[in-house]
Scaffold this active site. Structure first.
Site, PDB file in Angstrom:
ATOM      1  N   GLU A 101      33.661  72.902  41.402  1.00  0.00           N
ATOM      2  CA  GLU A 101      32.665  73.667  42.171  1.00  0.00           C
ATOM      3  C   GLU A 101      33.142  75.087  42.457  1.00  0.00           C
ATOM      4  OE1 GLU A 101      32.752  70.837  45.601  1.00  0.00           O
ATOM      5  OE2 GLU A 101      32.599  72.665  46.789  1.00  0.00           O
ATOM      6  N   HIS A 140      27.358  71.032  41.573  1.00  0.00           N
ATOM      7  CA  HIS A 140      27.571  71.036  43.019  1.00  0.00           C
ATOM      8  C   HIS A 140      26.314  71.575  43.715  1.00  0.00           C
ATOM      9  CE1 HIS A 140      28.934  73.344  46.672  1.00  0.00           C
ATOM     10  NE2 HIS A 140      29.328  72.124  46.960  1.00  0.00           N
ATOM     11  N   GLU A 165      23.619  65.854  42.994  1.00  0.00           N
ATOM     12  CA  GLU A 165      24.128  65.803  44.371  1.00  0.00           C
ATOM     13  C   GLU A 165      23.055  66.240  45.359  1.00  0.00           C
ATOM     14  OE1 GLU A 165      27.347  68.548  45.376  1.00  0.00           O
ATOM     15  OE2 GLU A 165      27.642  67.530  47.308  1.00  0.00           O
TER      16      GLU A 165
END
Ligand SMILES: C[C@H](O)[C@H](O)CC(=O)C(=O)O
Ligand SMILES: [Mg+2]
Length: 393
Positions: free
Chosen positions: A267, A317, A337
């Site tokens: 990320e 991310h 996510e």
């Protein structure tokens, strides 16, 4: 339509949550004694805001085409990013065609001497995402269509937050918890980390995915001990265990973790060159680029192709709609996510709340593609949020 040019580029800053999702009020789970690289300094251990995690705020990039259509995007970067957009990058945009492939390269090459990663690439990402939004609005197509079309009708989500047990009840496929104690809290901290995982495993039963996000805070020895201890509690993956610069450490960790446990990171990595290091050195099983930080969607498509050739999954991310449109189009991004931004992680609220209007959220842990069927990224700026343009040219 293809001949439309860019008339104006404008950069604004915004405070309070949204793209700078660590910029939250007191009492939020995301700022509650989370292990970080700064945890070795006791005075910065309890709160990430205490060491300045939220100093930047949100960057808003607006790009106006010659026919008056406006595209926009938000990312982290705030005032210094606004400076870079207005004083440096705008020259490569204004007057160029909306679909000019040179733009990304010119932004990247011209900032190489002070850029490559971090703030500068966040800024380039914001500009790139605003361009995709603009093109979608001009063509009246959602970004996932511009990318070539979706490969699935529905996205599945895992939730990141303090309460995987509640996320399970909300229909998510897994829960990723922040790690609370780092190496400087010794054996007692390690025991507490493992106890927290064991407690959560008891609550969610054997099949629900549980992951730990270590936010760059461990060393190889600690990460290995954590992974071995966490194995009996069915940890699915250990995330961002080490510094993003420690490619060698990640490669070693991947060898050290128990069979079946995944190592994930990326990320805070940027560009195809950064991800090439992770992939070629065998650092991880899943890469997690943030589309608002890795170079934008233009770069993420390249990163993803590279990952595909290395049999690695790409699970971006956070990043809300900017990720959703991408994930819908990739075979090697089987799930996404969702960051639980409710202070107690006990309800689903839009990830970039309150900055965007029309931001879709998972329902029962899923999102139908139809929720993304609006031009561009399909969101608007919330007019109630106070925009400030610090470097009006
Ligand atoms: C929870 C993590 O510390 C961080 O705030 C978010 C993150 O790394 C992720 O969502 O992944
Ligand atoms: Mg993470």
């Amino acid at each position: 339509m293809g001949h439309l040019t860019i008339k104006h580029v404008r950069a604004f800053v915004l405070r309070g949550g949204g793209a700078d999702y660590h910029d939250q009020a007191d009492g939020h789970w995301i700022d509650d004694h989370i292990s970080t690289p700064m945890s070795k300094y006791p005075e910065y251990r309890q709160s990430r805001r205490s060491f300045g995690i939220n100093v930047l705020g949100t960057l808003v990039v607006e790009i106006e085409a010659s026919n008056g259509t406006v595209g926009f995007a938000v990312t982290t970067g705030g005032e210094p990013a606004a400076y870079i957009v207005e004083k440096h990058l705008a020259r490569f945009l204004e007057g160029a065609r909306v679909t000019d492939e040179k733009i990304w390269d010119q932004m990247y090459q011209s900032t190489l001497y002070y850029g490559r990663k971090g703030l500068v690439i966040n800024t380039i990402s914001g500009v790139d995402l605003a361009l995709w939004d603009l093109l979608g609005k001009i063509r009246q197509e959602p970004v996932h269509q511009l990318l070539g079309g979706a490969v699935r009708d529905e996205l599945q989500f895992y939730a990141t937050g303090a309460r995987p047990d509640l996320a399970q009840k909300m229909g998510f496929i897994g829960g990723k918890m922040p790690l609370h104690h780092g190496p400087s809290e010794g054996e007692e901290g390690l025991r507490k980390n493992l106890e927290a995982l064991a407690t959560m495993r008891e609550r969610v039963g054997p099949d629900f995915w549980l992951m730990l996000d270590c936010w760059m805070s461990l060393d190889l020895n600690y990460a290995t001990k954590l992974a071995i201890g966490a194995h009996e509690h069915g940890l699915k993956w250990i995330e961002e265990a080490l510094s993003p610069d420690d490619y060698w450490g990640y490669a070693a960790l991947r060898n050290n973790v128990p069979k079946g446990m995944l190592v994930t990171t990326g990320e805070h990595e940027a560009t195809r060159w950064g991800f090439r290091m992770l992939l070629e050195m065998g650092c991880c099983d899943i890469i997690q680029p943030d589309v608002g930080w890795c170079g934008g969607l233009t770069e993420l498509v390249k990163i993803s192709a590279l990952a595909d050739a290395h049999n690695a999954m790409v699970v971006p991310h956070g990043s809300s709609v900017y990720s959703y449109h991408f994930v819908a189009t990739r075979h090697n991004s089987p799930f996404a996510e969702f960051l639980m931004m409710a202070p107690k992680a006990d309800e689903v609220v839009p990830m970039f709340h309150p900055q965007l209007l029309g931001e879709p959220v998972p329902v029962n842990g899923r999102m139908r593609l139809s929720a993304l069927d609006k031009p561009g990224f399909g969101v608007d700026l919330n007019p109630d949020c106070q925009l400030h343009r610090p470097y009006n040219r």
